[in-house]
Each structure stands twice: as structure tokens, then as C-alpha cells.
Scaffold this motif. Structure first.
Motif, PDB file in Angstrom:
ATOM      1  N   THR A 134       0.842  -1.196   0.000  1.00 42.85           N
ATOM      2  CA  THR A 134       0.000   0.000   0.000  1.00 42.85           C
ATOM      3  C   THR A 134       0.878   1.247   0.000  1.00 42.85           C
ATOM      4  O   THR A 134       1.980   1.240   0.545  1.00 42.85           O
ATOM      5  CB  THR A 134      -0.928   0.031   1.231  1.00 42.85           C
ATOM      6  OG1 THR A 134      -0.131  -0.048   2.416  1.00 42.85           O
ATOM      7  CG2 THR A 134      -1.907  -1.123   1.202  1.00 42.85           C
ATOM      8  N   PRO A 135       0.413   2.320  -0.610  1.00 45.62           N
ATOM      9  CA  PRO A 135       1.186   3.577  -0.586  1.00 45.62           C
ATOM     10  C   PRO A 135       1.381   4.078   0.839  1.00 45.62           C
ATOM     11  O   PRO A 135       0.595   3.765   1.744  1.00 45.62           O
ATOM     12  CB  PRO A 135       0.299   4.538  -1.398  1.00 45.62           C
ATOM     13  CG  PRO A 135      -0.611   3.665  -2.193  1.00 45.62           C
ATOM     14  CD  PRO A 135      -0.830   2.431  -1.366  1.00 45.62           C
ATOM     15  N   ALA A 136       2.411   4.854   1.035  1.00 49.41           N
ATOM     16  CA  ALA A 136       2.718   5.382   2.377  1.00 49.41           C
ATOM     17  C   ALA A 136       1.576   6.211   2.937  1.00 49.41           C
ATOM     18  O   ALA A 136       1.393   6.278   4.160  1.00 49.41           O
ATOM     19  CB  ALA A 136       4.004   6.209   2.326  1.00 49.41           C
ATOM     20  N   ALA A 137       0.795   6.822   2.066  1.00 49.32           N
ATOM     21  CA  ALA A 137      -0.293   7.696   2.524  1.00 49.32           C
ATOM     22  C   ALA A 137      -1.579   6.943   2.848  1.00 49.32           C
ATOM     23  O   ALA A 137      -2.557   7.554   3.266  1.00 49.32           O
ATOM     24  CB  ALA A 137      -0.583   8.749   1.457  1.00 49.32           C
ATOM     25  N   ALA A 138      -1.586   5.628   2.663  1.00 51.54           N
ATOM     26  CA  ALA A 138      -2.801   4.849   2.932  1.00 51.54           C
ATOM     27  C   ALA A 138      -3.217   4.996   4.391  1.00 51.54           C
ATOM     28  O   ALA A 138      -2.382   5.062   5.298  1.00 51.54           O
ATOM     29  CB  ALA A 138      -2.577   3.381   2.595  1.00 51.54           C
ATOM     30  N   LYS A 139      -4.537   5.019   4.620  1.00 47.98           N
ATOM     31  CA  LYS A 139      -5.059   5.310   5.955  1.00 47.98           C
ATOM     32  C   LYS A 139      -5.651   4.096   6.659  1.00 47.98           C
ATOM     33  O   LYS A 139      -6.223   4.231   7.737  1.00 47.98           O
ATOM     34  CB  LYS A 139      -6.124   6.402   5.851  1.00 47.98           C
ATOM     35  CG  LYS A 139      -5.610   7.702   5.255  1.00 47.98           C
ATOM     36  CD  LYS A 139      -6.719   8.720   5.079  1.00 47.98           C
ATOM     37  CE  LYS A 139      -6.202   9.992   4.444  1.00 47.98           C
ATOM     38  NZ  LYS A 139      -7.277  10.989   4.236  1.00 47.98           N
ATOM     39  N   ALA A 140      -5.496   2.908   6.085  1.00 47.41           N
ATOM     40  CA  ALA A 140      -6.119   1.725   6.676  1.00 47.41           C
ATOM     41  C   ALA A 140      -5.260   1.084   7.761  1.00 47.41           C
ATOM     42  O   ALA A 140      -5.736   0.245   8.518  1.00 47.41           O
ATOM     43  CB  ALA A 140      -6.435   0.697   5.590  1.00 47.41           C
ATOM     44  N   GLY A 141      -3.974   1.468   7.840  1.00 45.54           N
ATOM     45  CA  GLY A 141      -3.115   0.912   8.870  1.00 45.54           C
ATOM     46  C   GLY A 141      -2.476  -0.409   8.508  1.00 45.54           C
ATOM     47  O   GLY A 141      -1.878  -1.066   9.367  1.00 45.54           O
ATOM     48  N   TYR A 142      -2.562  -0.811   7.251  1.00 44.10           N
ATOM     49  CA  TYR A 142      -1.952  -2.063   6.800  1.00 44.10           C
ATOM     50  C   TYR A 142      -1.044  -1.770   5.613  1.00 44.10           C
ATOM     51  O   TYR A 142      -1.405  -1.032   4.702  1.00 44.10           O
ATOM     52  CB  TYR A 142      -3.021  -3.081   6.384  1.00 44.10           C
ATOM     53  CG  TYR A 142      -3.759  -3.683   7.561  1.00 44.10           C
ATOM     54  CD1 TYR A 142      -3.346  -4.887   8.126  1.00 44.10           C
ATOM     55  CD2 TYR A 142      -4.852  -3.040   8.128  1.00 44.10           C
ATOM     56  CE1 TYR A 142      -4.011  -5.435   9.206  1.00 44.10           C
ATOM     57  CE2 TYR A 142      -5.525  -3.582   9.214  1.00 44.10           C
ATOM     58  CZ  TYR A 142      -5.100  -4.782   9.748  1.00 44.10           C
ATOM     59  OH  TYR A 142      -5.764  -5.323  10.828  1.00 44.10           O
ATOM     60  N   GLY A 143       0.143  -2.382   5.625  1.00 47.25           N
ATOM     61  CA  GLY A 143       1.103  -2.136   4.563  1.00 47.25           C
ATOM     62  C   GLY A 143       1.012  -3.095   3.401  1.00 47.25           C
ATOM     63  O   GLY A 143       1.707  -2.918   2.396  1.00 47.25           O
ATOM     64  N   ARG A 144       0.171  -4.108   3.527  1.00 47.75           N
ATOM     65  CA  ARG A 144       0.094  -5.122   2.476  1.00 47.75           C
ATOM     66  C   ARG A 144      -1.347  -5.517   2.223  1.00 47.75           C
ATOM     67  O   ARG A 144      -2.157  -5.571   3.152  1.00 47.75           O
ATOM     68  CB  ARG A 144       0.923  -6.348   2.877  1.00 47.75           C
ATOM     69  CG  ARG A 144       1.082  -7.391   1.804  1.00 47.75           C
ATOM     70  CD  ARG A 144       2.324  -8.256   2.040  1.00 47.75           C
ATOM     71  NE  ARG A 144       2.303  -8.961   3.305  1.00 47.75           N
ATOM     72  CZ  ARG A 144       1.709 -10.151   3.478  1.00 47.75           C
ATOM     73  NH1 ARG A 144       1.076 -10.724   2.483  1.00 47.75           N
ATOM     74  NH2 ARG A 144       1.751 -10.751   4.647  1.00 47.75           N
ATOM     75  N   VAL A 145      -1.656  -5.784   0.957  1.00 45.37           N
ATOM     76  CA  VAL A 145      -2.991  -6.211   0.549  1.00 45.37           C
ATOM     77  C   VAL A 145      -2.853  -7.460  -0.316  1.00 45.37           C
ATOM     78  O   VAL A 145      -1.948  -7.543  -1.152  1.00 45.37           O
ATOM     79  CB  VAL A 145      -3.721  -5.115  -0.253  1.00 45.37           C
ATOM     80  CG1 VAL A 145      -5.097  -5.594  -0.705  1.00 45.37           C
ATOM     81  CG2 VAL A 145      -3.856  -3.844   0.571  1.00 45.37           C
ATOM     82  N   GLU A 146      -3.730  -8.416  -0.101  1.00 45.83           N
ATOM     83  CA  GLU A 146      -3.775  -9.604  -0.939  1.00 45.83           C
ATOM     84  C   GLU A 146      -5.095  -9.639  -1.707  1.00 45.83           C
ATOM     85  O   GLU A 146      -6.145  -9.264  -1.174  1.00 45.83           O
ATOM     86  CB  GLU A 146      -3.639 -10.872  -0.099  1.00 45.83           C
ATOM     87  CG  GLU A 146      -2.310 -10.996   0.608  1.00 45.83           C
ATOM     88  CD  GLU A 146      -2.179 -12.269   1.432  1.00 45.83           C
ATOM     89  OE1 GLU A 146      -1.108 -12.467   2.027  1.00 45.83           O
ATOM     90  OE2 GLU A 146      -3.149 -13.052   1.489  1.00 45.83           O
ATOM     91  N   LEU A 147      -5.015 -10.090  -2.943  1.00 49.67           N
ATOM     92  CA  LEU A 147      -6.199 -10.282  -3.769  1.00 49.67           C
ATOM     93  C   LEU A 147      -6.217 -11.733  -4.223  1.00 49.67           C
ATOM     94  O   LEU A 147      -5.324 -12.180  -4.950  1.00 49.67           O
ATOM     95  CB  LEU A 147      -6.174  -9.349  -4.985  1.00 49.67           C
ATOM     96  CG  LEU A 147      -7.356  -9.478  -5.961  1.00 49.67           C
ATOM     97  CD1 LEU A 147      -8.668  -9.080  -5.280  1.00 49.67           C
ATOM     98  CD2 LEU A 147      -7.115  -8.626  -7.202  1.00 49.67           C
ATOM     99  N   TYR A 148      -7.215 -12.477  -3.758  1.00 45.88           N
ATOM    100  CA  TYR A 148      -7.318 -13.900  -4.091  1.00 45.88           C
ATOM    101  C   TYR A 148      -8.210 -14.083  -5.310  1.00 45.88           C
ATOM    102  O   TYR A 148      -9.324 -13.554  -5.372  1.00 45.88           O
ATOM    103  CB  TYR A 148      -7.888 -14.676  -2.905  1.00 45.88           C
ATOM    104  CG  TYR A 148      -8.271 -16.094  -3.244  1.00 45.88           C
ATOM    105  CD1 TYR A 148      -7.283 -17.058  -3.453  1.00 45.88           C
ATOM    106  CD2 TYR A 148      -9.604 -16.464  -3.370  1.00 45.88           C
ATOM    107  CE1 TYR A 148      -7.634 -18.359  -3.778  1.00 45.88           C
ATOM    108  CE2 TYR A 148      -9.959 -17.762  -3.693  1.00 45.88           C
ATOM    109  CZ  TYR A 148      -8.969 -18.708  -3.893  1.00 45.88           C
ATOM    110  OH  TYR A 148      -9.316 -19.994  -4.231  1.00 45.88           O
ATOM    111  N   VAL A 149      -7.702 -14.851  -6.276  1.00 54.28           N
ATOM    112  CA  VAL A 149      -8.444 -15.140  -7.501  1.00 54.28           C
ATOM    113  C   VAL A 149      -8.636 -16.650  -7.600  1.00 54.28           C
ATOM    114  O   VAL A 149      -7.658 -17.397  -7.652  1.00 54.28           O
ATOM    115  CB  VAL A 149      -7.681 -14.638  -8.744  1.00 54.28           C
ATOM    116  CG1 VAL A 149      -8.489 -14.917 -10.004  1.00 54.28           C
ATOM    117  CG2 VAL A 149      -7.389 -13.150  -8.617  1.00 54.28           C
TER     118      VAL A 149
END
Length: 224
Positions: free
Chosen positions: A182-197
Motif C-alpha cells: 500500500t502507498p505510504a499515505a494509505a489510511k487503513a493501517g496495513y502495509g500489504r494487501v492480498e487479492l485472491y483469484v
């Protein structure tokens, strides 16, 4: 762990996606189309209980009920081994996925990775580092009823390509997982996102870079 449980309960897909800033500038019909095709599925964390009883007590205190015993997590074990230059065989990382009923009525999960670290263990430095850096903490979305056109549309977005770290086939999960930072400015408090397909379309998705930087594939374990 309680903060993670509350996060899963309180968030929904339409609110969370903009907070992650993976797709800045995406709004209106495009954002609605994405929300219709992706669902927030879980948030994850790595914990270091001193023993199994302490883990069970923490889960119960957070209102979590695991429907199965913890099973091995080879992926997280290997990443820990690489980060801390440890033999993977020394790291008995397990995973639990207790369900959470969210405020919007959806049933999601808290993905709990656990590595037992008894008092005085030589794993104390590992636990201290991971607690501070939260490398394994992430949020995850699942593509619902996907098709190749949807995936090609996602890959066509410049910001998706910018933040995609890697793509990994997960046979035991019957699909492919795309890993994003995630970009440094993201506001969700998590540095990583997974997308499951799901596997029905994973093989139809466009090729992507497998370069991983800090998330590179694990090296062979040392001799133990």
C-alpha cells in the motif's frame, strides 16, 4: 488481536478500498464496478503466544472460535526464515481462520498466524522484530465470480501495476494470490494487501512480474 477483530467487524469493501489508496483516482462507476466484483474477506496478524493455552485464552477473550486445530503455514514460515536467517524447520508457524460476523452482515475471517515463543526462547528476537514491524499483517479481498475480462481490466490500471509486488499460485488454496504494497499515505493501517483469484480464472489472467523485493521467494533452508 482485539484491534484486528474490531477492524474486520467494522469495515466493508466499499469503505476499505479507498482507504488503501491502491487505486487513487478511481471513483464513480469504476469504483462501484470494483466493489461489486471484490469482497473484503479477512485481516491477518502474526502472534507469539508462550504456549497453546495462552493462545486459546486470547482467542476466547476476543470472541473468536476456531472450527479446526491450527495447521502449518509453510508460506509464512519460509518468509520468517528468510528475514531472520533461520532454518525453516525451527519455526513451527501455524494458521487459524476463525470467523467474524461483521456489522454489515457479512461473514469474514481473522487470519491468525501463530509461532509459540516460550519465555527465554532464542526466538525472542524474532518475536520482538515482528511485533514492531508487522510484516505479516495484511488485509485481503476475494474476486467474486471472476472472469478474464475483469482481471485484464484490473491489470490495465497503472496504479495496480505500480503497487503489485508479486503473484503466487497457491494450489492448497485452489487459486492465485496477488500481493500488493500500500502507498505510504494509505489510511487503513496495513502495509500489504492480498487479492485472491479462484483457480477458474487464475490461469487466464495476464502475466505479471514476479519480482518481489523484500518479498522474494525463500532461499533453501540451512542444514539443521
Amino acid at each position: 488481536m482485539r484491534a484486528t477483530v474490531d477492524f474486520v467487524k467494522e469495515q466493508d469493501t466499499a469503505t476499505l478500498l479507498p482507504l488503501l489508496l491502491l487505486l487513487p483516482g478511481l471513483d464513480g462507476p469504476e469504483l462501484r464496478a470494483l466493489v461489486e466484483r471484490c469482497a473484503f474477506s479477512h485481516a491477518a496478524l502474526l502472534v507469539f503466544p508462550p504456549d497453546e493455552a495462552a493462545l486459546d485464552a486470547t482467542l476466547a477473550d476476543c470472541g473468536l472460535v476456531a472450527d479446526a486445530r491450527p495447521r502449518p503455514s509453510a508460506v509464512v514460515r519460509e518468509r520468517l526464515a528468510v528475514r531472520h536467517k533461520r532454518c525453516a524447520a525451527e519455526l513451527d508457524v501455524r494458521i487459524l481462520r476463525p470467523a467474524v460476523d461483521s456489522l454489515d452482515g457479512a461473514r469474514r475471517m481473522v487470519e491468525v498466524f501463530t509461532l509459540t515463543v516460550p519465555p527465554g526462547s532464542d526466538l525472542d528476537p524474532v518475536a520482538a522484530h515482528e511485533r514492531e514491524r508487522q510484516h505479516e499483517a495484511h488485509v485481503a479481498f476475494e474476486v467474486e465470480a471472476p472472469d478474464p475480462l475483469v482481471l485484464r481490466g484490473l491489470h490495465g490500471l497503472r496504479t495496480v501495476r505500480r503497487y503489485l509486488r508479486r503473484r503466487r499460485l497457491q494450489p492448497h488454496e485452489n487459486g492465485t494470490v496477488f500481493y500488493f504494497t500500500t502507498p505510504a499515505a494509505a489510511k487503513a493501517g496495513y502495509g500489504r494487501v492480498e487479492l485472491y483469484v479462484p483457480a477458474t480464472t487464475a490461469t487466464s489472467s495476464p502475466p505479471t512480474s514476479t519480482s518481489t523485493a523484500s518479498g522474494s521467494p525463500p532461499r533453501p533452508c540451512c542444514a539443521c
